[in-house]
Enzyme design. Structure first.
Site, short mmCIF file in Angstrom:
data_model
loop_
_atom_site.label_atom_id
_atom_site.label_comp_id
_atom_site.label_asym_id
_atom_site.label_seq_id
_atom_site.Cartn_x
_atom_site.Cartn_y
_atom_site.Cartn_z
N HIS A 1 0.80 -1.24 0.00
CA HIS A 1 0.00 0.00 0.00
C HIS A 1 0.83 1.28 0.00
O HIS A 1 0.27 2.36 -0.11
CB HIS A 1 -0.96 0.02 1.20
C1 UD1 Z 1 -2.34 5.78 5.59
C2 UD1 Z 1 -1.07 6.35 6.23
C3 UD1 Z 1 0.00 5.27 6.24
C4 UD1 Z 1 -0.48 3.99 6.86
C5 UD1 Z 1 -1.77 3.56 6.16
C6 UD1 Z 1 -2.34 2.30 6.78
C7 UD1 Z 1 -0.62 8.74 5.85
C8 UD1 Z 1 0.19 9.74 5.10
N1 UD1 Z 1 -0.53 7.47 5.43
O1 UD1 Z 1 -2.04 5.48 4.22
O2 UD1 Z 1 1.11 5.75 7.00
O3 UD1 Z 1 0.51 2.99 6.71
O4 UD1 Z 1 -2.72 4.62 6.28
O5 UD1 Z 1 -3.41 1.82 6.05
O6 UD1 Z 1 -1.31 9.13 6.78
N2 UD1 Z 1 -9.24 4.88 1.05
C9 UD1 Z 1 -10.45 4.24 1.00
N3 UD1 Z 1 -11.11 4.01 2.16
C10 UD1 Z 1 -10.63 4.39 3.37
C11 UD1 Z 1 -9.39 5.05 3.42
C12 UD1 Z 1 -8.70 5.30 2.25
O7 UD1 Z 1 -10.94 3.87 -0.06
O8 UD1 Z 1 -11.28 4.11 4.39
C13 UD1 Z 1 -8.49 5.09 -0.21
C14 UD1 Z 1 -8.73 6.45 -0.85
O9 UD1 Z 1 -8.63 6.27 -2.23
C15 UD1 Z 1 -7.55 7.26 -0.36
C16 UD1 Z 1 -6.45 6.20 -0.33
O10 UD1 Z 1 -7.10 5.01 0.07
O11 UD1 Z 1 -7.23 8.32 -1.19
C17 UD1 Z 1 -5.33 6.52 0.61
O12 UD1 Z 1 -5.80 6.77 1.93
P1 UD1 Z 1 -4.96 7.69 2.94
O13 UD1 Z 1 -5.63 7.73 4.26
O14 UD1 Z 1 -4.66 8.99 2.28
O15 UD1 Z 1 -3.57 6.94 3.04
P2 UD1 Z 1 -3.20 5.39 3.17
O16 UD1 Z 1 -2.59 4.95 1.90
O17 UD1 Z 1 -4.35 4.60 3.72
#
Ligand code: UD1
Length: 367
Positions: free
Chosen positions: A207
């Site tokens: 991820h």
């Molecule tokens: C975040 C943390 C990372 C951690 C990871 C664990 C930051 C910068 N990154 O990364 O350190 O290792 O969480 O999972 O804070 N999305 C969904 N549903 C959700 C959440 C996210 O579909 O409930 C999708 C969206 O497209 C979103 C993408 O995942 O844009 C990324 O989510 P985001 O919270 O920005 O970062 P993670 O990659 O989850």
């Protein structure tokens, strides 16, 4: 004592579970604020239900966005909450955008901030987590370090006086759930279709933006997994699914069988059922170490250096550039024979955290 825990992303909910349990045995007031950074049920709700964490007292409902939007939204939404609650401590966890936003909001309101899992470093400034953890450490009043290595990093940055070795709260929860799995207290995990838990398989997650966001690189990493000689259960994070879809990359091909992220007990059971782990997750590297499964980490470095030093974890930044036979031999190698010891503590870190917060005199008085 009133403590506010600020959480938002999946790994923080895992760490919140033992902290919440440790506070439950005291007379202290523990308030949970969920930023809403993660909102899908399988990244958030299942951790509250499955790990017995009380529902959040406050939910900010922030959701996804660019780093600036996400961090800024949490920051703005926290002001009235912290103003109203006036806690003795604000406790922030790990290294996500919710961590830095929580720490910054609190410090600007002159509230004492404690950082759980302080002092980790990858020294890779491309990682958003590295900015978050360095900045959080430098603005927090109390740094709760999980390891001796983390304590050394904090000392090297002039932060020794604010640092305490608490141990790693993930050990507390991981071992508790491992014992529950062994006792049959949890249902069998929903592994991807095509994975037979009774036969050898590898458990994989991916991820990190550095692995998912460049389509050529992502396709090459999936090719490497697809070519492995044993089935790979790929538990796909929504970021991975979104990026693969956007670039027309098929995840489920060759040896790869795609499934959903698992609840915590399911993940622990899946690691125990597997022959080994391939991942870029920090938490999973350590869980596999604690559960005695070998890990191959698709990153150039790790914050959890103890897993590498003890031989349980090997870093392979670019599996697609390796000879396929050598790559297959790496992920299926035998486990080291030597006892790895307990570099992450003895499973009582959350109690240490509560005690340190109670006893800490420097917190609110520090400049
Ligand atoms: C975040 C943390 C990372 C951690 C990871 C664990 C930051 C910068 N990154 O990364 O350190 O290792 O969480 O999972 O804070 N999305 C969904 N549903 C959700 C959440 C996210 O579909 O409930 C999708 C969206 O497209 C979103 C993408 O995942 O844009 C990324 O989510 P985001 O919270 O920005 O970062 P993670 O990659 O989850």
């Amino acid at each position: 004592m009133k403590v506010i825990s600020i959480v938002g992303a999946r790994p923080q909910l895992v760490k919140l579970a033992p902290i919440s349990a440790a506070f439950a045995g005291t007379k202290h007031e523990h308030v949970i604020v969920h930023t809403g950074q993660h909102y899908d049920a399988n990244l958030s709700d299942v951790f509250f239900d499955g790990l017995g964490i009380p529902a959040p007292d406050v939910h900010l409902g922030i959701g996804s966005g660019s780093h600036g939007v996400q961090t800024g939204s949490v920051l703005a939404a926290l002001d009235p909450v912290l103003e109203r609650e006036k806690p003795d401590w604000v406790l922030v966890y790990g290294d996500t955008n919710s961590t830095i936003a929580g720490a910054l909001s609190a410090v600007k309101m002159h509230l004492p901030v404690a950082h759980l899992e302080a002092g980790l470093r990858s020294f890779n400034r491309r990682m958003p987590e590295e900015h978050n953890r360095v900045l959080t450490d430098h603005c927090a009043d109390l740094l709760l370090a999980p390891t001796d290595e983390a304590m050394r990093h904090l000392a090297a940055e002039g932060l020794a006086e604010r640092s305490e070795l608490a141990g790693d709260v993930m050990v507390d929860i991981c071992l508790r759930i491992r014992d529950g799995v062994a006792a049959g207290a949890h249902p069998a995990p929903a592994l991807p279709e095509g994975i037979d838990a009774a036969k050898p398989f590898l458990l994989a997650t991916l991820h990190r933006p550095d692995n998912t966001d460049d389509p050529e690189r992502l396709a090459a990493i999936i090719d490497s997994l697809a070519a492995l000689p044993l089935p790979v259960a790929l538990l796909a994070h929504p970021r991975l699914v979104a990026r693969a879809e956007a670039h027309g990359i098929e995840l489920g091909r060759g040896s790869v069988h795609v499934g959903e992220p698992l609840p915590y007990a399911g993940l622990i059971a899946a690691v125990l059922a597997s022959s080994g782990v391939v991942t870029d997750s920090g938490g999973l590297q350590k869980e596999a170490f604690l559960l005695k499964r070998i890990t191959t980490t698709i990153r150039p470095e790790t914050e959890w250096v103890e897993t590498v030093r003890t031989g349980w974890n090997i870093l392979v930044p670019d599996p697609h550039t390796m000879d396929p036979a050598a790559w297959a031999a790496t992920v299926t190698r035998a486990a080291p024979a030597a006892d790895p010891g307990t570099p992450y503590g003895d499973g009582h870190a959350a109690e240490n955290v509560v005690r340190i917060l109670e006893e800490w005199k420097g917190g609110s008085q520090q400049a």
